[in-house]
Design an enzyme around this catalytic site. Structure first.
Site: not given
Ligand code: DCP
Ligand code: MG
Length: 442
Positions: A20, A128-129
């Site tokens: 992730d 991203d996962e």
């Molecule tokens: N995303 C979004 N709305 C949300 C959650 C996530 O648009 N409520 C989008 C933005 C994030 C992407 O999906 O960048 C990936 O989600 P993640 O939950 O993996 O969150 P991040 O990658 O941003 O942060 P982390 O470092 O916790 O993985």
């Molecule tokens: Mg992420």
């Protein structure tokens, strides 16, 4: 006794990795604008520069320090972290950017490409996962160093940071990748799963939301360990069958196997040089090896292919893709090699940091009976070399499963002079959607 034989795993010895990316959208913004690195950065959905509407898609970890989090209204984020007006106004202010999905999809495609080269069994679950079954490809002995290498590869080749969890089950791998975010790597060996879960807050257990967590709290169940040890009948009395289920998860029991979603739309292999290479022979050698590996992989999957492409990355992250289509599907390693080398010709003099070979327009219909069939004789290397990329042969318009839009996109990023490639984003797999292709083919 075989210590790796857990009662709750899909099969003994299973090794699952969950990958992730850290603050993904923000990481993408930083990749193309390195001046954002280290800054509190908020990426807003429905946000426009200077406005207050929209919601936070993600925030960099620096911005999270101010209490900004995903799904928060931009107006609230702005109260916690005011927008930076100018460079002098640095303290306790943040930078706000609107989302740019096309760009994030292209970065995701580069990451997924790397993941698919690591294992034949990859399940993408979001932009991203992904989960990888690395039981065969890596195994337990090499798992920790493999994961560390993978993180380094993603960082150096794509320019974003991934957190990785490795465990005997999908749910443990997922919790593990989250455990030391950002920049985290957690390996939970077989036999350690129960201990790993024991101290986690109960709401980190799969299937336990805030309401259930509160109800469990009333029963004195605070951690996953408490839940694992709770009386299953009492749980069932309170929560029904779901009570037994969350108890199983808290015990690290998860019998799911990593299953890829559907047939892939393309197969590829990529490899980077340790530093940019100009020498033609080294590039040709690498392309030959990759072409052979891809053809071999297609053969093992029973796939014939109608399009052969290459990817050439010039420093720093300038991705070029070229492809050529055949009149019909073939399974022919020599042909993959000769087309790939021919496509490489254009880059003979240019410095290259990474190369990839891809086959697409896959046809699995031949099943076990993959044969070279009629096309091979009619379309040997020479005939193929005369065949232009034919945009009509791409799988434009084919539906992609949710979360898979980026699965096989090879042309992660349009490079200068290739500006059309990123346009039809609904078909991320269309490596030939490039006006510039025909200019040098044929
Ligand atoms: N995303 C979004 N709305 C949300 C959650 C996530 O648009 N409520 C989008 C933005 C994030 C992407 O999906 O960048 C990936 O989600 P993640 O939950 O993996 O969150 P991040 O990658 O941003 O942060 P982390 O470092 O916790 O993985
Ligand atoms: Mg992420």
């Amino acid at each position: 006794m075989d210590a790796t034989r857990l009662p709750g795993t899909a099969r003994p010895d299973q090794v699952v990795a969950h990958v992730d990316i850290d603050c993904f959208y923000a990481a993408c913004e930083r990749r193309r604008d390195p001046s954002l690195s280290g800054e509190p950065l908020v990426v807003g959905m429905g946000y426009e520069g200077g406005e207050t509407h929209g919601a936070v898609a993600t925030a960099s970890y620096e911005a999270r320090e101010y209490g900004v989090e995903s799904a928060m209204a931009i107006s609230e984020a702005l109260e916690r972290l005011p927008r930076r007006a100018d460079a002098d106004d640095e303290v306790d202010t943040g930078i706000y950017r609107p989302v740019d999905m096309d760009y994030y999809e292209s970065v995701a495609a580069e990451i997924k490409e790397i993941l698919h080269a690591e294992s034949d069994t990859v399940r993408e679950v979001s932009i991203d996962e992904a989960y990888l079954d690395i039981t065969e490809a890596v195994g337990w002995d090499g798992a920790a160093s493999w994961a560390s290498d993978l993180r380094a590869t993603i960082e150096s080749e794509v320019g974003v940071v991934a957190s990785v969890g490795v465990a005997p089950t999908m749910s443990a791998a997922k919790v593990a990748s989250d455990r030391e975010k950002p920049d985290g790597l957690v390996v939970v060996e077989p036999g350690e799963v129960r201990d790993f879960f024991a101290d986690l807050p109960v709401d980190e257990v799969h299937g336990v939301g805030p309401v259930t967590a509160r109800q469990l709290g009333e029963l004195g169940v605070e951690t996953a360990g408490d839940l694992a040890d709770a009386d299953p009948e009492a749980l069932e009395g309170r929560f029904g069958e779901r009570g037994r289920e969350i108890r199983r998860y808290a015990r690290g029991e998860d019998t799911r196997e990593v299953t890829p979603r559907g047939d892939p739309k393309s197969l590829s292999r990529e490899s980077a040089f340790t530093e940019a290479v100009e020498e033609a022979e080294a590039k040709q050698q690498k392309v030959t090896t990759l072409a052979r590996a891809v053809a071999d992989r297609a053969g093992r999957k029973g796939a014939r292919y109608q399009t052969v492409g290459i990817k050439v990355v010039e420093p720093p992250f300038d991705v070029n893709t070229r492809a050529r289509s055949l009149p019909g599907p073939v399974a022919d390693a020599d042909l993959v090699e000769s087309i790939a080398l021919d496509l490489l010709g254009e880059f003979t003099e240019r410095p290259v940091r990474k190369l990839g070979v891809r086959v697409s327009n896959l046809d699995f219909s031949a099943g076990e009976q993959v044969s070279l069939g009629g096309f091979e004789s009619g379309a040997g290397a020479d005939a193929a070399a005369e065949t232009d990329a034919d945009e009509a042969t791409t799988d434009a318009g084919e539906p992609t499963a949710d979360g898979q839009a980026s699965l096989t996109a090879f042309d992660g990023e349009s490079s200068a002079g290739d500006t059309d490639s990123a346009a039809p984003d609904d078909d991320a797999d269309d490596i030939e959607g490039q006006a510039s292709l025909g200019d040098f083919l044929g």
